[in-house]
Scaffold this motif. Sequence first.
Motif, PDB file in Angstrom:
ATOM      1  N   ARG A   1      43.584  42.350  33.994  1.00 29.91           N
ATOM      2  CA  ARG A   1      42.961  41.260  34.746  1.00 29.91           C
ATOM      3  C   ARG A   1      43.732  40.992  36.042  1.00 29.91           C
ATOM      4  O   ARG A   1      43.128  40.822  37.117  1.00 29.91           O
ATOM      5  CB  ARG A   1      42.913  39.990  33.901  1.00 29.91           C
ATOM      6  CG  ARG A   1      42.257  38.821  34.635  1.00 29.91           C
ATOM      7  CD  ARG A   1      42.520  37.500  33.945  1.00 29.91           C
ATOM      8  NE  ARG A   1      41.994  37.480  32.597  1.00 29.91           N
ATOM      9  CZ  ARG A   1      42.185  36.476  31.736  1.00 29.91           C
ATOM     10  NH1 ARG A   1      42.923  35.437  32.109  1.00 29.91           N
ATOM     11  NH2 ARG A   1      41.686  36.506  30.523  1.00 29.91           N
ATOM     12  N   GLU A   2      45.088  40.947  35.955  1.00 30.80           N
ATOM     13  CA  GLU A   2      45.895  40.683  37.152  1.00 30.80           C
ATOM     14  C   GLU A   2      45.725  41.780  38.188  1.00 30.80           C
ATOM     15  O   GLU A   2      45.666  41.515  39.391  1.00 30.80           O
ATOM     16  CB  GLU A   2      47.373  40.544  36.770  1.00 30.80           C
ATOM     17  CG  GLU A   2      47.694  39.324  35.950  1.00 30.80           C
ATOM     18  CD  GLU A   2      47.317  38.050  36.661  1.00 30.80           C
ATOM     19  OE1 GLU A   2      47.517  37.963  37.900  1.00 30.80           O
ATOM     20  OE2 GLU A   2      46.792  37.125  36.007  1.00 30.80           O
ATOM     21  N   ARG A   3      45.647  43.033  37.719  1.00 27.56           N
ATOM     22  CA  ARG A   3      45.478  44.141  38.654  1.00 27.56           C
ATOM     23  C   ARG A   3      44.150  44.035  39.385  1.00 27.56           C
ATOM     24  O   ARG A   3      44.073  44.184  40.613  1.00 27.56           O
ATOM     25  CB  ARG A   3      45.543  45.471  37.894  1.00 27.56           C
ATOM     26  CG  ARG A   3      45.509  46.711  38.815  1.00 27.56           C
ATOM     27  CD  ARG A   3      45.434  47.986  37.989  1.00 27.56           C
ATOM     28  NE  ARG A   3      44.178  48.067  37.243  1.00 27.56           N
ATOM     29  CZ  ARG A   3      42.997  48.434  37.810  1.00 27.56           C
ATOM     30  NH1 ARG A   3      42.957  48.741  39.086  1.00 27.56           N
ATOM     31  NH2 ARG A   3      41.903  48.485  37.089  1.00 27.56           N
ATOM     32  N   ARG A   4      43.096  43.729  38.642  1.00 29.88           N
ATOM     33  CA  ARG A   4      41.774  43.643  39.261  1.00 29.88           C
ATOM     34  C   ARG A   4      41.644  42.400  40.159  1.00 29.88           C
ATOM     35  O   ARG A   4      40.959  42.420  41.176  1.00 29.88           O
ATOM     36  CB  ARG A   4      40.702  43.648  38.176  1.00 29.88           C
ATOM     37  CG  ARG A   4      40.677  44.979  37.400  1.00 29.88           C
ATOM     38  CD  ARG A   4      39.621  45.014  36.324  1.00 29.88           C
ATOM     39  NE  ARG A   4      38.261  44.920  36.882  1.00 29.88           N
ATOM     40  CZ  ARG A   4      37.155  45.034  36.147  1.00 29.88           C
ATOM     41  NH1 ARG A   4      37.259  45.266  34.833  1.00 29.88           N
ATOM     42  NH2 ARG A   4      35.971  44.925  36.702  1.00 29.88           N
ATOM     43  N   LEU A   5      42.318  41.319  39.761  1.00 28.44           N
ATOM     44  CA  LEU A   5      42.292  40.125  40.611  1.00 28.44           C
ATOM     45  C   LEU A   5      43.005  40.376  41.940  1.00 28.44           C
ATOM     46  O   LEU A   5      42.582  39.882  42.987  1.00 28.44           O
ATOM     47  CB  LEU A   5      42.939  38.935  39.879  1.00 28.44           C
ATOM     48  CG  LEU A   5      42.081  38.255  38.823  1.00 28.44           C
ATOM     49  CD1 LEU A   5      42.901  37.208  38.069  1.00 28.44           C
ATOM     50  CD2 LEU A   5      40.855  37.594  39.454  1.00 28.44           C
ATOM     51  N   ALA A   6      44.141  41.128  41.882  1.00 28.74           N
ATOM     52  CA  ALA A   6      44.857  41.428  43.124  1.00 28.74           C
ATOM     53  C   ALA A   6      43.985  42.251  44.062  1.00 28.74           C
ATOM     54  O   ALA A   6      43.955  42.029  45.287  1.00 28.74           O
ATOM     55  CB  ALA A   6      46.157  42.169  42.812  1.00 28.74           C
ATOM     56  N   ALA A   7      43.256  43.216  43.508  1.00 29.41           N
ATOM     57  CA  ALA A   7      42.360  44.025  44.339  1.00 29.41           C
ATOM     58  C   ALA A   7      41.230  43.166  44.912  1.00 29.41           C
ATOM     59  O   ALA A   7      40.835  43.319  46.078  1.00 29.41           O
ATOM     60  CB  ALA A   7      41.789  45.181  43.508  1.00 29.41           C
ATOM     61  N   LEU A   8      40.728  42.239  44.089  1.00 28.57           N
ATOM     62  CA  LEU A   8      39.663  41.364  44.554  1.00 28.57           C
ATOM     63  C   LEU A   8      40.158  40.436  45.667  1.00 28.57           C
ATOM     64  O   LEU A   8      39.434  40.141  46.624  1.00 28.57           O
ATOM     65  CB  LEU A   8      39.113  40.535  43.392  1.00 28.57           C
ATOM     66  CG  LEU A   8      37.963  39.566  43.728  1.00 28.57           C
ATOM     67  CD1 LEU A   8      36.752  40.339  44.229  1.00 28.57           C
ATOM     68  CD2 LEU A   8      37.609  38.722  42.506  1.00 28.57           C
ATOM     69  N   ALA A   9      41.411  39.974  45.567  1.00 32.87           N
ATOM     70  CA  ALA A   9      41.959  39.082  46.595  1.00 32.87           C
ATOM     71  C   ALA A   9      42.013  39.764  47.946  1.00 32.87           C
ATOM     72  O   ALA A   9      41.757  39.133  48.993  1.00 32.87           O
ATOM     73  CB  ALA A   9      43.357  38.612  46.186  1.00 32.87           C
ATOM     74  N   ALA A  10      42.372  41.044  47.957  1.00 34.47           N
ATOM     75  CA  ALA A  10      42.433  41.784  49.222  1.00 34.47           C
ATOM     76  C   ALA A  10      41.040  42.052  49.775  1.00 34.47           C
ATOM     77  O   ALA A  10      40.833  42.067  50.986  1.00 34.47           O
ATOM     78  CB  ALA A  10      43.179  43.103  49.024  1.00 34.47           C
ATOM     79  N   ARG A  11      40.073  42.217  48.854  1.00 32.12           N
ATOM     80  CA  ARG A  11      38.720  42.574  49.289  1.00 32.12           C
ATOM     81  C   ARG A  11      37.875  41.356  49.644  1.00 32.12           C
ATOM     82  O   ARG A  11      37.098  41.365  50.601  1.00 32.12           O
ATOM     83  CB  ARG A  11      38.039  43.373  48.175  1.00 32.12           C
ATOM     84  CG  ARG A  11      36.669  43.914  48.541  1.00 32.12           C
ATOM     85  CD  ARG A  11      36.109  44.816  47.437  1.00 32.12           C
ATOM     86  NE  ARG A  11      35.752  44.065  46.224  1.00 32.12           N
ATOM     87  CZ  ARG A  11      36.458  44.066  45.103  1.00 32.12           C
ATOM     88  NH1 ARG A  11      37.567  44.803  45.017  1.00 32.12           N
ATOM     89  NH2 ARG A  11      36.081  43.361  44.056  1.00 32.12           N
ATOM     90  N   ASP A  12      38.024  40.279  48.874  1.00 31.17           N
ATOM     91  CA  ASP A  12      37.144  39.111  49.032  1.00 31.17           C
ATOM     92  C   ASP A  12      37.904  37.851  48.631  1.00 31.17           C
ATOM     93  O   ASP A  12      37.803  37.366  47.506  1.00 31.17           O
ATOM     94  CB  ASP A  12      35.908  39.297  48.146  1.00 31.17           C
ATOM     95  CG  ASP A  12      34.791  38.326  48.514  1.00 31.17           C
ATOM     96  OD1 ASP A  12      35.127  37.252  49.056  1.00 31.17           O
ATOM     97  OD2 ASP A  12      33.615  38.633  48.269  1.00 31.17           O
ATOM     98  N   PRO A  13      38.699  37.251  49.549  1.00 34.94           N
ATOM     99  CA  PRO A  13      39.535  36.097  49.206  1.00 34.94           C
ATOM    100  C   PRO A  13      38.746  34.905  48.662  1.00 34.94           C
ATOM    101  O   PRO A  13      39.197  34.219  47.743  1.00 34.94           O
ATOM    102  CB  PRO A  13      40.217  35.744  50.533  1.00 34.94           C
ATOM    103  CG  PRO A  13      40.185  37.007  51.325  1.00 34.94           C
ATOM    104  CD  PRO A  13      38.922  37.699  50.932  1.00 34.94           C
TER     105      PRO A  13
END
Length: 605
Positions: free
Chosen positions: A23-35
């Motif tokens: 979950r943390e890994r995917r959230l970090a990727a999401l933060a970079a893509r769509d804050p």
Amino acid sequence: MSAVLAQALHLFEEYVDLPAPERERRLAALAARDPSLHAALSALLACDEADAGVLDRSPAQIVAERQPRADESAEDDENEPDRRIGGLLGAWRIERILGRGGMGTVYEARRDDGQFQQRVAIKCIRTGLESPELAAAFREERNLLARLDHSGIAGVVDGGIDADGRPWFALRRVEGEPIDAWCERRRLGLDARADLLLQACDALAYAHAQGVLHRDIKPSNLLVTADGRVQLLDFGISTRFNGPADGDAGAHLAITPDYAAPEARQHGTQGPATDLYMLGVLSYRLLCGHWPSRLHSLRELVPIAAAGEPEPMDRLIGDDDDALARQRGFDTPDALRRALAGDLAAVALKAVAARPQDRYPSIAEFARDLRAWRQHRPVGVRRGGWRERARKWRRRNPAAGAMFAALAVVVLAGAGAIVWQHQRVQREVRASQGVARLFAATLGSATQSGLGSAPFSSRALLERTERELRAMPLDEQPGLRARSLATLARSYAVLGDYRRAETLAEEAQRALGAEDDRDGFVAVTRLSLLNTQARYAEAMRLARERLDELDGRDDELARTSQVTVGAELARAQWYLARPRDALATADGLVAQARALGRGHEELLA
């Protein structure tokens, strides 16, 4: 429900059952893509972990309650360790964090190569949000800033790539505070706040002239230095006008929603009109302390808020805004409303129009109207009536209004002097009052119509006044007749009819006859007309003759007349290329005016 919240709810079911590391890994990727989507989804997940009853409350309520306060974010940033602090980037030693944004961190650094001393602000990609898209955005920001050379924009000093291959750049260090905090702490009035906005307009208009958009105008990106200079910062999501629009599908979501234009929020559309909209919202916040519409700040959470149309600033001021009014130098909210109403409200309202085509064509046009308001001139967005234009004219030309008042006072003073003369008291009083009424009516009408801006109407008024003056039985009052003719001469001069003005001035001199021009009104009128027509030699000769006549008199009228006549003499000397004589005369006049004492400050000025 907004699209962001709907998408967050859709992803919630997928993310909530994931193992914590995944979950943390995917959230970090999401933060970079769509804050924005990352923030909404994180809020829902946090509420689920806290067992806060997600299903019992609306998504809007959950997200609103979970938004971090500015002071909490600052405290978290200070406590969070950062491995970059103390390290080197190029020639710069990083000392502390200045601030964190959605994608970047800004550090304070000093030059550490022994060459010279300098402090800068270094911007790096925020730890944990590294991505090729973000690295490209940083390089684009660096390239854009390197093109801008303006005193109101913090420019690039240095740049490079760190050991991990991530780009960074150093900016001129700006010591200042956000523009809204600067205004509130100093309790600035509307004029001073508008002046700061004009500085921001100049910097942003320059960037637009270079083909660069800012896309994130807000108080924290406009710092005011100790000497009152506005500095535009953080072109972090800036772009060229014709740059790639679809390079990052979610890039537009990184903007600050409360300041973003409707088309930028909804469709990612960017252009000069979106920067103008943000500057318009900032104008509302600085000038009236409110958002452009009553639901403005809730539109990301409450769908109906997007339908709210902007309102004029004066309508947003409530009766309970006492503190806000005092913060801007007004005793009551009603006084603040009156100051905002009219031109200023119209200028700000056009800047935040919902449709881009309804806004100003450019930042420069917005600045032009804002500057016109500051100078008490008509604004392009709103044409007031003739009374309003006349009022602005009087505010721009206080000296002209004072001159009209002084002329009326001269006439009334002449009437007062004549009253004391024996054997003609009643006739002189009636004559003086008649002249006073005549001139007061004329000057009042001319002032309301804007003397000089409506020449046909103004000339008709003067001609009618002259006819009525000549019909008055003033043969036994030569002084009053002379002053009245000299007053008409000055009025014709305002219209630019110097030939008629000079004829009346000479007639005024003849009308005096054997009576002394004790206060020098007629003589100064003639001198001023000669100087205005570049007949400086004649003016200098006449001024010396008048000063010789006054020599030996020690009454207050004579001393005052010496100063006014001497001023015209100095003016003639200057334009006859005799600057030393003119300056010597002027120095003597200053000493004479000061010697007159209190009550003569205007003459000294």
